[in-house]
Every structure is written in structure tokens, then in C-alpha cells.
Enzyme design. Structure first.
Site, PDB file in Angstrom:
ATOM      1  N   ASP A 192      -3.585  -2.495   4.231  1.00 53.75           N
ATOM      2  CA  ASP A 192      -4.439  -3.674   4.091  1.00 53.75           C
ATOM      3  C   ASP A 192      -5.719  -3.401   3.298  1.00 53.75           C
ATOM      4  O   ASP A 192      -6.410  -4.346   2.910  1.00 53.75           O
ATOM      5  CB  ASP A 192      -4.801  -4.235   5.470  1.00 53.75           C
ATOM      6  N   ASP A 219       1.611 -14.151   4.365  1.00 57.25           N
ATOM      7  CA  ASP A 219       1.334 -13.760   2.997  1.00 57.25           C
ATOM      8  C   ASP A 219       2.576 -13.700   2.128  1.00 57.25           C
ATOM      9  O   ASP A 219       3.671 -13.409   2.582  1.00 57.25           O
ATOM     10  CB  ASP A 219       0.692 -12.362   2.956  1.00 57.25           C
ATOM     11  N   ARG A 236       2.929 -15.826  10.799  1.00 54.84           N
ATOM     12  CA  ARG A 236       3.581 -14.529  10.934  1.00 54.84           C
ATOM     13  C   ARG A 236       3.429 -13.986  12.359  1.00 54.84           C
ATOM     14  O   ARG A 236       4.352 -13.417  12.931  1.00 54.84           O
ATOM     15  CB  ARG A 236       2.962 -13.556   9.919  1.00 54.84           C
ATOM     16  N   MET A 240       4.358   0.076   0.834  1.00 50.94           N
ATOM     17  CA  MET A 240       5.006  -0.747   1.852  1.00 50.94           C
ATOM     18  C   MET A 240       5.381  -2.150   1.382  1.00 50.94           C
ATOM     19  O   MET A 240       6.351  -2.729   1.865  1.00 50.94           O
ATOM     20  CB  MET A 240       4.109  -0.829   3.095  1.00 50.94           C
ATOM     21  N   LYS A 284      -8.263  -8.947  13.632  1.00 52.56           N
ATOM     22  CA  LYS A 284      -7.170  -9.928  13.506  1.00 52.56           C
ATOM     23  C   LYS A 284      -5.844  -9.354  13.991  1.00 52.56           C
ATOM     24  O   LYS A 284      -5.123  -9.988  14.753  1.00 52.56           O
ATOM     25  CB  LYS A 284      -7.043 -10.367  12.047  1.00 52.56           C
ATOM     26  N   ASN A 285      -5.501  -8.153  13.527  1.00 55.95           N
ATOM     27  CA  ASN A 285      -4.189  -7.600  13.856  1.00 55.95           C
ATOM     28  C   ASN A 285      -4.063  -7.233  15.335  1.00 55.95           C
ATOM     29  O   ASN A 285      -2.962  -7.221  15.887  1.00 55.95           O
ATOM     30  CB  ASN A 285      -3.899  -6.381  12.976  1.00 55.95           C
TER      31      ASN A 285
END
Length: 434
Positions: free
Chosen positions: A319, A121, A97, A341, A22-23
Site C-alpha cells: 500500500d 480498487d 471489498r 502483488m 482502515k485495514n
């Protein structure tokens, strides 16, 4: 809104293949705007966030041939730059995002861009400072429209420079990198992110004609070029899915093989799960997790309690901290989870406590998990998914729990995990979408 109804306590078995990353997808798909030529991308994850980005490109008049759900041919030879000024663009990009990643390519090729206030998110504040400051150093001017919640960016002429990022932001590095590939002269980005997904983006851009060196390090050097051409690109397997499936196997005492896991790109991820006591075998590019009655969390050499924390690559990805936390619930021993983070990402532990987990939330960034050692099972409850990763952590907990669980707001899970219910059903899970 849909929910998952899960009846847990069943051991699973079989093979599962991780989706495309996904990223990586959000960066790679945005990069198609850098060229008027065709770009073919394969192993695309069929998930909400990625599909929304593809849909947004289509509304910008990018030609899209979706050969299959995991393969697209893009051609941005007639981009409607005016669409950026429309309410439709503002509304749709604000939901996603990943739309922030369109700014770098748009500035490089069309000299203007809009960045919406970050969506996605609910995991705490997500700054855009790194992106904006990096663009400014390249010669971009910006204006913040407070009523609309948008940054308007303009670049009459971008010129390379040497910059040091205030943090090694993956999206910030990628965005600045894409803006710099067609800037005049040479750009040096120090304190750059160096995740495998960013390395993939650099390699793709170089195949398109960019001149990027230092790939895989924290200092990238970009010699500006006048034109980029088409290419083909295959995305890596999603390392977050791989970690999620390792945790799932351990929590449900299941024997699962993760096929085509992209082991060489996983970095420290397998080692972190091994520190929880999880056994795994590496066969070619597959990971076999045998069924384990019990797994024991390692201690430090002086006997101290293990701490798991997130850190920029090659450190442990934030993540997967939610997955590590839930996996530790049935372990023998204790672990301190330190989420550095994002200040709101551990707030889902109240649901785990309701299920019977022994978790102490110390503050917004730290939680201690005291393993149950299989002495009692979690119990099923009704809960809601606050974000993608916490949602899957709750799903893993539900699959290991006694009785029925209902997970609401699963649109959050669908944003990052492709057909997760059907794929888990293939392993024997009792899960249905209601």
C-alpha cells in the site's frame, strides 16, 4: 462526482494525526458478529469503506450506538440472517471489498455466509481462493452463483484441522481465524499473515474468550470455544497514512510532525523512507520530519541502484509503494519500484510523466524513477484517481507541483483517507473540494 482543485508549490507546516487503521477496522468491526454481547470500538476511521460496513451491519439488525464519529458500541444479539439472501445485501456488499470479512464470523456463529465478487480498487485480480479453501478445510461447503457473482457458504459443523495457506493473505488469515475460533477441536494455520492489524484482531478475540496462540508469528494455533463475550478495543494508527505524510513532507519540502504515529507498530516503514534520504526524528510516539531542500536515494553497497519491493509482513507493505514512487520523483538518484502483488497498481505513472516526472514503466509490475533533484518542478494537470493509494500519490504530486491540478474521482481517496482536504488545509495546503 467531486474533484480536488489543488494549487501546489507551497511549503506546509504543522502537526497532523493519523486516523485509525482502515485495514484493521474492516476485520475488527466484522468480528462483532461473533458475540451477542456489546463490543465497544474506538479510534474508528470516518471513511467511506468503514462507514459502508457499519451501515451493512445495521441493515443486518446489529444494534449500533455511534457515540461519536470514532467510537461505536455494537451488539449483534438479534442478527437477521435472512437479510443475507436479499438483493439489498448482495448489492451493498458487492460495493465493498471489506464485506468479505463478514464470512468468517457468520460461519462461526450462524453456519452460513455469502461472499460477493471482490469490489473496491481497480488494482488487478484479487483472489478469494485462500478464503474458500481454508473454509473448506474446516468443513464448509460452497456453491458459486455465477449470475449473481456470489459464493454461498454453508457449515453444518466446523471442525479444526491443520492447514497451510497458499499465500500469507491478511484478509484470508483473518477470515479463516474468525471461522475457526468457535470450531470444534484445534486449528493450526501455517503460513499465516502476521501484520500488526492481524495481531490486534487475535488479541481482541482472546479478550472475548478465544484461545489463540502464536500471535505475531506465521503459525497460529486456535483452540475452539463454544462462546465469545463482549470487549472493548482501540484501533492502531493507520500506518499507510503515516507513510503518506512522510512522503508528503519530503516532496513539499515541509516541516511536519506526525502525532501519535504508533511507531512500535510501523516495522520497516520508516527505514524505507530513510533509504530515500528523508530525515526524521522520533520523539516519544511522534515523528518529526524537518524541511529538506534535497534528499538522496541510497545505493547498494556495490553501487547498484536501490530496489523497493513489497513483501508480506514484516516486509514492506504494498500500500505504500505508490507513495514511495511519487516521493522519489524529486530525489537525487534513482530507484526501481517492484510491485509484486498487484499487476495494475503502477499504471497511474502516466499522469506523473505528464506532470514532468522521469519515470520509466518497465512492465505492469516495475517502474524506474529517475530523480529530478529539484532542478525542475512538476506541473499541474487534470487527472483521475484510479485507486486509494495512487489517488493520494497523485495528490502529493499535485501539492508539490507548480500551478493548478484537478484530481477527479476523489471518492477513491475518500474511501481510505478521512477528511483529507480539511486536514491538509490545516497544514497550509491550497486544496478545495469542487
Amino acid at each position: 462526482m467531486s474533484s480536488f482543485e489543488v494549487r501546489g508549490g507551497k511549503k506546509l507546516s504543522g502537526e497532523i494525526t493519523p486516523q485509525g487503521a482502515k485495514n484493521e477496522a474492516l476485520q475488527i468491526i466484522s468480528a462483532v458478529l461473533l458475540t451477542p454481547e456489546k463490543v465497544t470500538i474506538t479510534n474508528i476511521p470516518d471513511i467511506i469503506d468503514v462507514n459502508l460496513l457499519i451501515e451493512l451491519l445495521g441493515e443486518m439488525s446489529v444494534k449500533i450506538d455511534r457515540v461519536s464519529r470514532d467510537t461505536c458500541i455494537f451488539q449483534a444479539d438479534n442478527v437477521d440472517v435472512g437479510f443475507l439472501h436479499s438483493k439489498e445485501y448482495h448489492k451493498k456488499s458487492g460495493r465493498l471489498r471489506g464485506s468479505v470479512m463478514l464470512a468468517g464470523p457468520m460461519l462461526a456463529r450462524f453456519k452460513e455466509a455469502y461472499i460477493p465478487k471482490p469490489g473496491g480498487d481497480k488494482i488487478g485480480r484479487r483472489r478469494l481462493d485462500t478464503h474458500i479453501i481454508g473454509f473448506e478445510k474446516l468443513g464448509v461447503t460452497f456453491h458459486y452463483e455465477s449470475e449473481e457473482g456470489f459464493f454461498q457458504l454453508n457449515a453444518k459443523e466446523m471442525k479444526g484441522c491443520t492447514m497451510q495457506l497458499d499465500e500469507p493473505s491478511v484478509t484470508g488469515t483473518a477470515n479463516i481465524l474468525m471461522a475457526a475460533v468457535m470450531a470444534k477441536d484445534t486449528t493450526v494455520i501455517y503460513n499465516a499473515a502476521c501484520e500488526p492489524y492481524l495481531q490486534q484482531l487475535c488479541k481482541m478475540l482472546n479478550r472475548m474468550g478465544a484461545k489463540i496462540s502464536g500471535i505475531g508469528s506465521n503459525m497460529l494455533t486456535i483452540e475452539g470455544v463454544d462462546y465469545l463475550g463482549g470487549t472493548e478495543h482501540k484501533m492502531l494508527p493507520d500506518m499507510i497514512e503515516v507513510g503518506s505524510f512522510i512522503g508528503l513532507a519530503a516532496m513539499t519540502q515541509s516541516e511536519i510532525t506526525i502525532k501519535n504515529a504508533g511507531i512500535e507498530h510501523l516495522g520497516i516503514i520508516p527505514e524505507r523512507f530513510q533509504q530515500l534520504g528523508i530525515k526524521m526524528n522520533f520523539v516519544g510516539d511522534d515523528i518529526h520530519i524537518p524541511a529538506q531542500e534535497l534528499y538522496e536515494i541510497e545505493k547498494y553497497m556495490d553501487g547498484g541502484v536501490l530496489t523497493m519491493y513489497d513483501h508480506p509482513w514484516p516486509g514492506f507493505t504494498p500500500d505504500l509503494l505508490s507513495i514511495v514512487l511519487v516521493t522519489a520523483i524529486q530525489a537525487k538518484g534513482s530507484v526501481l519500484i517492484h510491485q509484486k502483488m498487484f499487476e495494475s497498481r503502477l499504471f497511474f505513472v502516466d499522469k506523473l510523466i505528464d506532470m514532468g516526472a522521469q519515470v520509466i514503466l518497465c512492465d505492469p509490475h516495475r517502474a524506474v524513477v529517475i530523480g529530478l533533484e529539484r532542478e525542475k518542478q512538476l506541473r499541474g494537470i487534470t487527472m483521475s484517481s484510479p485507486d486509494i493509494r495512487a489517488g493520494v500519490a497523485l495528490l502529493i504530486a499535485a501539492l508539490s507541483a507548480q500551478g493548478k491540478s484537478v484530481i477527479q474521482n476523489i471518492e477513491q481517496i475518500d474511501r481510505g483517507y478521512q477528511n483529507i482536504d480539511a486536514r491538509l488545509q490545516a497544514l497550509g495546503a491550497d486544496i478545495k473540494r469542487i
